[in-house]
Design a protein around this motif. Structure first.
Motif, mmCIF file in Angstrom:
data_model
loop_
_atom_site.group_PDB
_atom_site.id
_atom_site.type_symbol
_atom_site.label_atom_id
_atom_site.label_comp_id
_atom_site.label_asym_id
_atom_site.label_seq_id
_atom_site.Cartn_x
_atom_site.Cartn_y
_atom_site.Cartn_z
ATOM 1 N N ILE A 255 36.140 -120.513 26.328
ATOM 2 C CA ILE A 255 35.973 -121.856 26.343
ATOM 3 C C ILE A 255 34.400 -122.099 25.956
ATOM 4 N N GLY A 256 33.534 -120.904 25.902
ATOM 5 C CA GLY A 256 32.055 -121.460 25.519
ATOM 6 C C GLY A 256 31.291 -120.324 25.575
ATOM 7 N N GLY A 257 30.351 -120.213 24.896
ATOM 8 C CA GLY A 257 29.270 -118.987 24.881
ATOM 9 C C GLY A 257 27.905 -119.297 24.495
ATOM 10 N N SER A 258 26.717 -118.754 25.334
ATOM 11 C CA SER A 258 25.580 -119.405 24.952
ATOM 12 C C SER A 258 24.554 -118.088 25.349
ATOM 13 N N ARG A 259 23.327 -118.225 24.905
ATOM 14 C CA ARG A 259 22.317 -116.983 25.100
ATOM 15 C C ARG A 259 21.117 -117.590 25.522
ATOM 16 N N SER A 260 20.856 -117.361 26.886
ATOM 17 C CA SER A 260 19.980 -118.097 27.418
ATOM 18 C C SER A 260 18.498 -118.000 26.780
ATOM 19 N N GLY A 261 17.967 -119.188 26.613
ATOM 20 C CA GLY A 261 16.513 -119.014 25.956
ATOM 21 C C GLY A 261 16.326 -119.083 24.716
ATOM 22 N N GLY A 262 17.508 -119.460 23.953
ATOM 23 C CA GLY A 262 17.305 -119.659 22.480
ATOM 24 C C GLY A 262 18.758 -120.249 21.983
ATOM 25 N N ALA A 263 18.448 -121.261 20.679
ATOM 26 C CA ALA A 263 19.622 -121.507 20.018
ATOM 27 C C ALA A 263 20.039 -120.808 18.790
ATOM 28 N N PHE B 235 31.884 -114.759 19.903
ATOM 29 C CA PHE B 235 31.778 -113.351 19.923
ATOM 30 C C PHE B 235 31.623 -112.806 21.379
ATOM 31 N N PHE B 236 31.996 -111.380 21.539
ATOM 32 C CA PHE B 236 31.549 -110.711 22.846
ATOM 33 C C PHE B 236 31.645 -109.370 22.230
ATOM 34 N N ALA C 206 25.377 -111.966 22.554
ATOM 35 C CA ALA C 206 25.978 -113.122 22.719
ATOM 36 C C ALA C 206 25.665 -114.245 23.956
ATOM 37 N N GLY C 207 25.227 -113.330 24.926
ATOM 38 C CA GLY C 207 24.962 -114.237 26.139
ATOM 39 C C GLY C 207 26.202 -114.449 27.070
ATOM 40 N N GLU C 208 26.097 -115.226 28.160
ATOM 41 C CA GLU C 208 27.311 -115.802 28.660
ATOM 42 C C GLU C 208 28.424 -116.200 28.044
ATOM 43 N N VAL C 209 29.601 -115.873 28.253
ATOM 44 C CA VAL C 209 30.962 -116.651 27.671
ATOM 45 C C VAL C 209 31.618 -116.848 28.832
#
Length: 430
Positions: A31-39, A186-187, A75-78
């Motif tokens: 349902i989601g994914g991000s990498r902390s500290g950047g877009a 992606f993971f 990928a960061g946290e998903v």
């Protein structure tokens, strides 16, 4: 609006990338994914990332229902509503990791399924092999992403490093972002070998860590809520590798080794292709067994600075000048398993034949002593690496580990790890 269109629309609406915060929950898979500290942004060349591996995260059992998260660089946290049901991955590495977690059936597409060697699974009691010929290839032989096929497969997860799409498959970062938004997050992390200095670091442009095989097990274990399987396989894997490597003879007692391409010889390509057997970074998995077993590289000091696909090209006289004690043929297990991944299923046997029949080749120490051995596949996760570490240990150090008798020919009393225990973990009897 069709179900598929609704699913993709929901993905786009629910994935938020503001400071790593996922603001809504939806879907059966991710349902989601991000990498902390950047877009997300344009990839840019960066210095070679740090060679150190991250610490293995401790798997924790999460039997309670509801959303759960897993993290992997870049990928960061998903966050997932529930474990992904369908996955598209790269070559054989993630396939082997998912096999270890009992989740290989979730794979509905692979970049190059022919590179996922299946023969070792046949040696595990009660474990079913995947028919790789039935898995669609999402990347063409010319390394072009089959985007329409990706949309058609509509997986819950893209279990690969997104930077492969940029560096290897020549997609623009904006296209990778669209694939993430429209299809699935992606993971994955590219730790097969040391990345080139110009490797892209999408989405935030920051260099990122390498992971060892246990780290991948732990992180994918969290994705699929198979923490218990992951923990059991990590324990078996690390214990086995530690036991084998602790028994490697002193360097002065080890043979010199030449690692040749199984499929390249003077008759079909005009040269023998020689590769460095020692990985540039210990944590990477492509050449894991060679580094772990302390292989003595016969060609050390002879590689040119600017090499192409092969670290060195040589002829019969060049081989004889170095004259390794042992010759190992990289990726030969694919040929022995009948997987025609290099366009010529008979090329490996041809390479052996030319060495054994050529007047110069017959003078090689390795030929005279019958020390020509099949090498493993570089697409290896925990299960394949266990088999290939055992295989190489017996080929190089038979006095310590017993003789190499051939694929599938090792008697139970001479095996270096418990096949039944591996099978039990794969099938869930942990």
């Amino acid at each position: 609006m069709s179900r598929d269109q609704q699913k993709r629309s929901t993905r786009r609406e629910c994935v938020k990338y503001g400071g790593g915060l996922v603001t809504s929950l939806a879907l059966a898979g991710c349902i989601g994914g991000s990498r902390s500290g950047g877009a997300p942004g344009e990839a840019s060349p960066t210095p070679t990332p740090s060679p150190t591996a991250t610490e293995t995260p401790e798997p924790t059992q999460t039997d309670t229902p509801g959303p759960h998260s897993a993290t992997i660089e870049p990928a960061g946290e998903v966050t997932f509503e529930e474990p992904p049901e369908t996955v598209v991955c790269g070559w054989g590495f993630v396939g082997d990791v998912l096999m270890a977690l009992g989740r290989a059936d979730s794979i509905v597409g692979m970049a190059r399924p022919g590179f996922w060697y299946q023969g070792f699974y046949d040696l595990l009691p009660g474990v079913s092999m995947r028919k790789t010929g039935e898995i669609p290839a999402t990347v063409s032989k010319s390394y072009t992403v089959e985007e329409e096929l990706l949309y058609e497969l509509d997986p819950d997860l893209l279990a690969t490093d997104p930077n492969r799409f940029i560096a290897w498959y020549r997609l623009e970062p904006a296209t990778v972002e669209r694939i993430r938004e429209d299809i699935a997050p992606f993971f994955g992390n590219e730790s097969r070998s040391k990345r080139s200095p110009g490797w892209p670091n999408w989405p935030d442009g920051e260099p990122y860590s390498y992971y060892g095989i246990p780290e991948f097990l732990a992180r994918y274990g969290r994705v699929f809520r198979e923490e218990a399987r992951a923990e059991a396989m990590i324990d078996l894997y690390e214990t086995t590798i530690e036991d084998i490597t602790s028994r490697v003879p002193a360097k002065s007692e080890r043979p010199t080794v030449g690692l040749l391409s199984a499929f390249t010889n003077p008759e079909n390509r005009g040269f023998f292709g020689v590769n460095k057997p020692i990985p540039a970074l210990d944590v990477t998995h492509e050449l894991r067994q060679y580094g772990a077993l302390g292989v003595v590289d016969a060609f050390e000091g002879h590689y040119p600075d600017d090499s192409g696909h092969y670290d060195l090209k040589t002829d019969f006289e060049g081989l004889l000048d170095i004259d390794p004690d042992v010759l190992v043929f990289s990726e030969a297990v694919n040929a022995l398993g009948g997987q025609n991944v290099y366009g010529n299923a008979d090329a490996y046997q041809q390479t052996l034949d030319v060495l054994q029949t050529d007047e110069v080749g017959k003078r090689l120490t390795a030929v005279q002593n019958d020390r020509l051995y099949p090498g493993g596949t570089g697409s290896q996760g925990p299960i394949i690496n266990l088999f290939q570490t055992e295989m190489l240990a017996k080929q190089l150090y038979p006095d310590e580990f017993g003789p190499w008798r051939g694929l599938g020919e090792t008697p139970e009393s001479e095996q270096l790890f418990d096949r039944q225990r591996v099978a039990d973990i794969v099938t869930g009897d942990i």
